[in-house]
Enzyme design. Structure first.
Site, mmCIF file in Angstrom:
data_model
loop_
_atom_site.group_PDB
_atom_site.id
_atom_site.type_symbol
_atom_site.label_atom_id
_atom_site.label_comp_id
_atom_site.label_asym_id
_atom_site.label_seq_id
_atom_site.Cartn_x
_atom_site.Cartn_y
_atom_site.Cartn_z
ATOM 1 N N LYS A 1 0.834 -1.200 0.000
ATOM 2 C CA LYS A 1 0.000 0.000 0.000
ATOM 3 C C LYS A 1 0.868 1.250 0.000
ATOM 4 O O LYS A 1 0.687 2.155 -0.834
ATOM 5 C CB LYS A 1 -0.934 0.019 1.210
ATOM 6 C CG LYS A 1 -1.886 1.215 1.219
ATOM 7 C CD LYS A 1 -2.479 1.492 2.586
ATOM 8 C CE LYS A 1 -1.509 2.241 3.476
ATOM 9 N NZ LYS A 1 -2.116 2.718 4.738
ATOM 10 N N ASP B 1 -6.189 0.457 0.990
ATOM 11 C CA ASP B 1 -6.325 0.744 2.411
ATOM 12 C C ASP B 1 -7.681 0.227 2.885
ATOM 13 O O ASP B 1 -8.339 -0.527 2.181
ATOM 14 C CB ASP B 1 -6.157 2.245 2.673
ATOM 15 C CG ASP B 1 -7.268 3.077 2.047
ATOM 16 O OD1 ASP B 1 -8.155 2.501 1.377
ATOM 17 O OD2 ASP B 1 -7.263 4.305 2.232
#
Length: 216
Positions: free
Chosen positions: A123, A142
């Protein structure tokens, strides 16, 4: 949901949440080093919190060399509002040292190199490559992206890495850099974690979660 249907969903969200490239940066940064450190710190806290401690952090430690030699307790004091400050302080100081020792003091530009840094997963690496270097080699997943991907029907997986792979298969590459911003925007404004506002959702008719039935 097939690729054409998925693209139509993002096209509608893109209409509802118009933006420039600068608007996509929820974290306010000035260079690749700052977005890397701020994204590491942003785990399990808000962008507002991280933006609020940015000035003091980078006035004290403006580059990897300065942060690599920082006193850990002083770093902990500055980033305390971010939560988990013991671990995060170790990670950002360790990352700064790795940048100095292995990358000549520069932030690497590939996901494969970025994920070797302390506290950096896919991420964070995706956010850095996309926002700092304008390269979308993956999708930053996320909590918002994960939640909406499952609700809408983009993915049936729970694991962020598997969700990312599903999104990369579902969407043409030119959409990869937009997905994070659009799903976060919709997740904050309408499709919240506790109670999605399905009655005012623009993609209600093509959402796979059945929200339209509960709202009637």
């Amino acid at each position: 949901m097939n690729s054409a249907e998925a693209v139509s969903v993002l096209t509608e969200l893109n209409r509802v949440y118009p933006h420039t490239r600068e608007d996509m940066n929820f974290l306010k940064f000035e260079n690749p080093f700052q977005i890397l450190i701020m994204t590491i710190l942003s785990a399990q806290t808000t962008d507002v919190t991280i933006n609020g401690l940015r000035d003091e952090l980078f006035s004290r430690y403006p580059d990897p060399q300065a942060l690599a030699g920082a006193d850990l307790r002083e770093v902990e004091r500055i980033i305390h509002p971010a939560g988990f400050y013991h671990t995060k302080a170790r990670n950002i100081v360790g990352t700064a040292r790795c940048l100095c020792e292995r990358f000549g003091g520069e932030v690497p530009q590939t996901i494969a190199e970025l994920v070797t840094l302390p506290g950096v997963g896919r991420k964070t690496a995706n956010i850095v490559t996309n926002h700092a270097f304008g390269v979308a080699d993956g999708v930053a997943v996320d909590t918002h992206v994960g939640r909406l991907s499952q609700r809408i029907g983009f993915s049936e997986n729970m694991d962020p890495n598997k969700i990312e792979q599903d999104l990369m298969r579902l969407f043409p590459r030119e959409w990869w850099g937009e997905i994070n911003f659009l799903l976060i925007s919709h997740g904050r404004a309408v499709c919240t974690a506790k109670r999605p506002a399905c009655e005012r959702c623009v993609i209600r008719d093509c959402c796979g979660a059945g929200c339209k039935d509960r709202a009637d």
